[in-house]
Design a protein around this motif. Structure first.
Motif, PDB file in Angstrom:
ATOM      1  N   ASN A 191      -5.686  -3.622 -20.987  1.00  0.00           N
ATOM      2  CA  ASN A 191      -7.119  -3.487 -20.664  1.00  0.00           C
ATOM      3  C   ASN A 191      -7.426  -4.082 -19.298  1.00  0.00           C
ATOM      4  OD1 ASN A 191      -7.813  -2.315 -23.193  1.00  0.00           O
ATOM      5  ND2 ASN A 191      -7.431  -4.352 -24.079  1.00  0.00           N
ATOM      6  N   CYS A 192      -6.613  -3.766 -18.325  1.00  0.00           N
ATOM      7  CA  CYS A 192      -6.774  -4.333 -16.985  1.00  0.00           C
ATOM      8  C   CYS A 192      -6.458  -3.245 -15.947  1.00  0.00           C
ATOM      9  CB  CYS A 192      -5.858  -5.548 -16.826  1.00  0.00           C
ATOM     10  SG  CYS A 192      -6.080  -6.399 -15.252  1.00  0.00           S
ATOM     11  N   ALA A 193      -7.425  -2.343 -15.743  1.00  0.00           N
ATOM     12  CA  ALA A 193      -7.196  -1.243 -14.789  1.00  0.00           C
ATOM     13  C   ALA A 193      -7.189  -1.772 -13.365  1.00  0.00           C
ATOM     14  CB  ALA A 193      -8.285  -0.188 -14.941  1.00  0.00           C
ATOM     15  N   VAL A 194      -6.282  -1.257 -12.573  1.00  0.00           N
ATOM     16  CA  VAL A 194      -6.298  -1.530 -11.132  1.00  0.00           C
ATOM     17  C   VAL A 194      -7.323  -0.597 -10.502  1.00  0.00           C
ATOM     18  CG1 VAL A 194      -4.921  -1.286  -9.020  1.00  0.00           C
ATOM     19  CG2 VAL A 194      -3.944  -2.389 -11.038  1.00  0.00           C
ATOM     20  N   THR A 195      -8.223  -1.167  -9.703  1.00  0.00           N
ATOM     21  CA  THR A 195      -9.305  -0.372  -9.120  1.00  0.00           C
ATOM     22  C   THR A 195      -9.215  -0.294  -7.590  1.00  0.00           C
ATOM     23  OG1 THR A 195     -10.655  -2.372  -9.154  1.00  0.00           O
ATOM     24  CG2 THR A 195     -10.944  -0.851 -11.003  1.00  0.00           C
ATOM     25  N   GLY A 196      -8.327  -1.096  -7.011  1.00  0.00           N
ATOM     26  CA  GLY A 196      -8.180  -1.051  -5.558  1.00  0.00           C
ATOM     27  C   GLY A 196      -6.883  -1.737  -5.144  1.00  0.00           C
ATOM     28  N   ILE A 197      -6.402  -1.374  -3.952  1.00  0.00           N
ATOM     29  CA  ILE A 197      -5.209  -2.038  -3.411  1.00  0.00           C
ATOM     30  C   ILE A 197      -5.607  -2.657  -2.072  1.00  0.00           C
ATOM     31  CG2 ILE A 197      -2.861  -1.681  -2.539  1.00  0.00           C
ATOM     32  CD1 ILE A 197      -2.441   0.295  -4.753  1.00  0.00           C
ATOM     33  N   ARG A 198      -5.499  -3.982  -2.003  1.00  0.00           N
ATOM     34  CA  ARG A 198      -5.934  -4.655  -0.773  1.00  0.00           C
ATOM     35  C   ARG A 198      -4.750  -4.705   0.203  1.00  0.00           C
ATOM     36  NH1 ARG A 198      -9.046 -10.335  -1.121  1.00  0.00           N
ATOM     37  NH2 ARG A 198     -10.396  -9.188  -2.577  1.00  0.00           N
ATOM     38  N   ARG A 199      -5.023  -4.318   1.462  1.00  0.00           N
ATOM     39  CA  ARG A 199      -3.986  -4.314   2.502  1.00  0.00           C
ATOM     40  C   ARG A 199      -4.515  -5.014   3.742  1.00  0.00           C
ATOM     41  NH1 ARG A 199      -4.347   1.383   3.811  1.00  0.00           N
ATOM     42  NH2 ARG A 199      -6.280   1.212   2.650  1.00  0.00           N
ATOM     43  N   GLU A 200      -3.620  -5.646   4.489  1.00  0.00           N
ATOM     44  CA  GLU A 200      -3.967  -6.212   5.799  1.00  0.00           C
ATOM     45  C   GLU A 200      -2.777  -6.024   6.724  1.00  0.00           C
ATOM     46  OE1 GLU A 200      -6.725  -9.770   4.091  1.00  0.00           O
ATOM     47  OE2 GLU A 200      -5.080 -10.355   5.424  1.00  0.00           O
ATOM     48  N   ASP A 201      -3.008  -5.608   7.921  1.00  0.00           N
ATOM     49  CA  ASP A 201      -1.939  -5.435   8.925  1.00  0.00           C
ATOM     50  C   ASP A 201      -0.774  -4.605   8.375  1.00  0.00           C
ATOM     51  OD1 ASP A 201      -3.479  -7.150  10.473  1.00  0.00           O
ATOM     52  OD2 ASP A 201      -2.449  -8.931   9.665  1.00  0.00           O
ATOM     53  N   SER A 337      10.343   5.233  -4.424  1.00  0.00           N
ATOM     54  CA  SER A 337      10.361   5.060  -2.981  1.00  0.00           C
ATOM     55  C   SER A 337       9.585   3.841  -2.484  1.00  0.00           C
ATOM     56  CB  SER A 337       9.729   6.328  -2.393  1.00  0.00           C
ATOM     57  OG  SER A 337       9.898   6.431  -1.020  1.00  0.00           O
ATOM     58  N   THR A 338      10.042   3.336  -1.353  1.00  0.00           N
ATOM     59  CA  THR A 338       9.195   2.458  -0.544  1.00  0.00           C
ATOM     60  C   THR A 338       8.134   3.366   0.092  1.00  0.00           C
ATOM     61  OG1 THR A 338      10.649   2.821   1.343  1.00  0.00           O
ATOM     62  CG2 THR A 338      11.087   0.863   0.022  1.00  0.00           C
ATOM     63  N   THR A 339       7.126   2.767   0.745  1.00  0.00           N
ATOM     64  CA  THR A 339       6.088   3.575   1.400  1.00  0.00           C
ATOM     65  C   THR A 339       5.873   3.018   2.809  1.00  0.00           C
ATOM     66  OG1 THR A 339       4.231   2.152   0.802  1.00  0.00           O
ATOM     67  CG2 THR A 339       4.881   3.800  -0.835  1.00  0.00           C
ATOM     68  N   PRO A 340       5.058   3.692   3.607  1.00  0.00           N
ATOM     69  CA  PRO A 340       4.790   3.147   4.947  1.00  0.00           C
ATOM     70  C   PRO A 340       4.051   1.807   4.888  1.00  0.00           C
ATOM     71  CG  PRO A 340       4.136   5.463   4.792  1.00  0.00           C
ATOM     72  CD  PRO A 340       4.488   5.027   3.416  1.00  0.00           C
ATOM     73  N   ILE A 341       3.502   1.449   3.730  1.00  0.00           N
ATOM     74  CA  ILE A 341       2.796   0.166   3.607  1.00  0.00           C
ATOM     75  C   ILE A 341       3.777  -0.871   3.047  1.00  0.00           C
ATOM     76  CG2 ILE A 341       0.881  -1.026   2.453  1.00  0.00           C
ATOM     77  CD1 ILE A 341      -0.420   1.882   2.352  1.00  0.00           C
ATOM     78  N   LYS A 342       4.023  -1.911   3.809  1.00  0.00           N
ATOM     79  CA  LYS A 342       5.011  -2.922   3.390  1.00  0.00           C
ATOM     80  C   LYS A 342       4.596  -3.550   2.050  1.00  0.00           C
ATOM     81  CE  LYS A 342       7.666  -6.769   5.074  1.00  0.00           C
ATOM     82  NZ  LYS A 342       7.328  -8.120   5.445  1.00  0.00           N
ATOM     83  N   GLY A 343       5.527  -3.597   1.108  1.00  0.00           N
ATOM     84  CA  GLY A 343       5.238  -4.215  -0.186  1.00  0.00           C
ATOM     85  C   GLY A 343       4.654  -3.261  -1.211  1.00  0.00           C
ATOM     86  N   LEU A 344       4.447  -1.999  -0.829  1.00  0.00           N
ATOM     87  CA  LEU A 344       3.907  -1.029  -1.794  1.00  0.00           C
ATOM     88  C   LEU A 344       4.988   0.004  -2.123  1.00  0.00           C
ATOM     89  CD1 LEU A 344       1.430  -0.002  -3.388  1.00  0.00           C
ATOM     90  CD2 LEU A 344       0.839   1.399  -1.396  1.00  0.00           C
ATOM     91  N   TYR A 345       5.239   0.170  -3.423  1.00  0.00           N
ATOM     92  CA  TYR A 345       6.311   1.048  -3.889  1.00  0.00           C
ATOM     93  C   TYR A 345       5.739   2.016  -4.922  1.00  0.00           C
ATOM     94  CZ  TYR A 345       8.719  -3.091  -2.163  1.00  0.00           C
ATOM     95  OH  TYR A 345       9.127  -4.140  -1.392  1.00  0.00           O
ATOM     96  N   PHE A 346       6.257   3.246  -4.929  1.00  0.00           N
ATOM     97  CA  PHE A 346       5.826   4.218  -5.929  1.00  0.00           C
ATOM     98  C   PHE A 346       7.024   4.777  -6.693  1.00  0.00           C
ATOM     99  CE2 PHE A 346       1.687   4.134  -4.055  1.00  0.00           C
ATOM    100  CZ  PHE A 346       0.848   4.595  -5.058  1.00  0.00           C
ATOM    101  N   ASN A 347       6.820   4.917  -8.008  1.00  0.00           N
ATOM    102  CA  ASN A 347       7.801   5.576  -8.873  1.00  0.00           C
ATOM    103  C   ASN A 347       7.009   6.598  -9.679  1.00  0.00           C
ATOM    104  OD1 ASN A 347       9.703   6.359 -10.726  1.00  0.00           O
ATOM    105  ND2 ASN A 347      10.190   4.295 -11.459  1.00  0.00           N
ATOM    106  N   CYS A 348       7.122   7.868  -9.309  1.00  0.00           N
ATOM    107  CA  CYS A 348       6.238   8.875  -9.911  1.00  0.00           C
ATOM    108  C   CYS A 348       6.876  10.252  -9.760  1.00  0.00           C
ATOM    109  CB  CYS A 348       4.882   8.836  -9.213  1.00  0.00           C
ATOM    110  SG  CYS A 348       5.009   9.022  -7.415  1.00  0.00           S
ATOM    111  N   GLY A 349       6.119  11.288 -10.092  1.00  0.00           N
ATOM    112  CA  GLY A 349       6.620  12.650  -9.906  1.00  0.00           C
ATOM    113  C   GLY A 349       7.611  13.078 -10.973  1.00  0.00           C
TER     114      GLY A 349
END
Ligand code: FAD
Ligand code: PYC
Length: 402
Positions: A191-201, A337-349
């Motif tokens: 019961n804890c939906a992620v609603t945003g991803i905070r990024r800096e630099d 995959s890794t993504t162009p945003i450092k520290g963000l990874y996706f496993n999908c598709g």
């Protein structure tokens, strides 16, 4: 009768989210839980949370028809799915939880000359990769599945058979990984939906959730049909379409089918659960959407196909029908995959075929997140392949009509 079941201990804790974690896994399906488990078990990382918007295993993990096989065409995918198959073979022992993995064989029927050619090619490719597979003649099919009508509207000309394939108990897979991850210190927060991803630099700083902001330098997203929604939160566009995929189950019957039969040509697949229900699935709904519901047109077309192949089932009553949202990629292969945003990874598709991959997917994704680089087995499945053009077309082996 149920009074003895009242005081069962909880299989995993229900902690309040901490202010910060080293790694946040978004999505408490089988893949997300497996990722967290292998991060803790194989890479010694302990400060991990799995954030799930609903309940553990309530997504596609609990909605699929549980077919497990590794008979994909290309080297890249067959090796990835075979890694998963090998993990399945020891999974109940590994998790000390009976996931009811039953290697009762998976049969993929061929109804046309082109099906025959494609299927034989796939069997040969599988065998070159050390993966079991054999061609069955119609007479051999009938021996294994006496209830089948080979002379149906699209006559059955043969089939591939992977004897090591089969089915598993989907809930148990989620619960087994959840309990094992929890015991290694992973916080599973439902019961804890992620609603945003905070990024800096250009780097991830953490996730906004329904229960507040959580700091994390690594965010690993495993959200199946909602992957694009979460990618959008980070300003990324994934090459995915989300489609409903539907299934239904019958009333329980005495044992009548002890293997799995799939037909891509007529858009249906069937097995019998240990409880006795016929478990039946369809091709994907042609429209995109997020409704996890069943629909009438699909009952009719799917059951027409099943009754053509199994006339004896014509008067069996159906009990329940539902849909799940599958994340379909252009080459019917996953993105790990890794993504162009450092520290963000996706496993999908994973689309229509990720249940079979649950252990292997978690295992390679954990490696990728821990090392900030892919494992040899998932390197071909990066996001980058949609720029370079190195697609791995597995529409044939996906074995579910798209
Ligand atoms: P899920 O279990 O869907 O996990 C993703 C989780 O992310 C969900 O629990 C969801 O609630 C959560 N989430 C989403 N958004 C957020 C958010 N914002 N914040 C937090 N959490 C979020 N595959 C096979 O190999 N064999 C089969 O026989 C088979 N049959 C299928 C039949 C049907 C009807 C369907 C629908 C799918 C089938 N599949 C099959 C595909 C398979 O189910 C999926 O590929 C696989 O389960 C995906 O695993 P998962 O753990 O990533 O997904
Ligand atoms: O990938 O084997 C599969 C599958 C079966 C039903 C849906 N997907």
């Amino acid at each position: 009768g149920f009074s003895n079941h009242e005081r069962w201990p909880r299989a995993w804790r229900s902690p309040e989210p901490r202010r910060a974690y080293d790694i946040v896994v978004v999505g408490g399906g089988g893949h997300g839980l497996a990722t967290a488990y292998y991060l803790a078990k194989e890479h010694g990382l302990k400060n991990i949370a799995v954030l799930e918007k609903g309940w553990v295993g309530g997504g596609n993990t609990a909605r699929n028809t549980t077919i497990v096989r590794s008979n994909y065409l290309w080297d890249e995918s067959s090796q990835l799915y075979e890694k998963s198959m090998q993990l399945w073979e020891g999974l109940s022992q590994e998790l000390n939880y009976n996931v009811m993995f039953s290697q009762r064989g998976v049969m993929n029927l061929a109804h046309t000359l082109q099906d025959v050619r494609d299927t034989k090619r796939r069997i040969t490719a599988n065998r070159y990769n050390g993966i079991d597979g054999e061609w069955l003649t119609p007479a051999q099919i009938k021996e294994i599945v006496p209830a089948i009508n080979l002379d149906c509207r699209y006559p059955v000309l043969g089939a591939s058979f992977q004897r090591r394939g089969g089915v598993a108990r989907h809930d148990a897979v989620a619960w087994g990984y959840a309990r094992a991850a929890d015991r290694l210190g992973v916080d599973i927060i439902e019961n804890c939906a992620v609603t945003g991803i905070r990024r800096e630099d250009g780097e991830v700083r953490g996730v906004e959730t329904e229960r507040g902001f959580i700091l994390a330098p690594k965010v690993a997203v495993v959200a199946a049909g909602h992957s694009s929604v979460i990618a959008d939160m980070a300003g990324l566009r994934l090459p995915l379409e989300s489609h409903p995929l539907q299934a239904l189950v019958s009333e329980p019957l005495k044992p009548v089918l002890d293997t799995v039969v799939m037909s891509n040509a007529v858009h249906a697949y069937i097995s019998q659960s240990d409880k006795g229900d016929l478990v039946i699935g369809a091709g994907i709904d042609q429209y995109v959407g997020y409704g996890q519901r069943g629909s009438f047109h699909l009952i009719e077309s799917t059951l027409q196909a099943i009754v053509e192949m199994f006339p004896a089932f014509s008067r069996v009553r159906m009990n329940r029908q539902w849909g799940g949202i599958v994340d379909v990629s252009p080459d019917a292969c996953p993105v790990i995959s890794t993504t162009p945003i450092k520290g963000l990874y996706f496993n999908c598709g994973w689309g229509t075929g990720g249940f079979k991959a649950t252990p292997g997917s978690g295992w390679v994704f954990a490696y990728t997140v821990a090392n900030n680089a892919p494992h040899r087995l998932n390197a071909p499945f990066s996001l980058n392949r949609f720029h370079t053009g190195h697609l791995i077309d597995e529409h044939g082996a996906a074995a579910v009509a798209h």
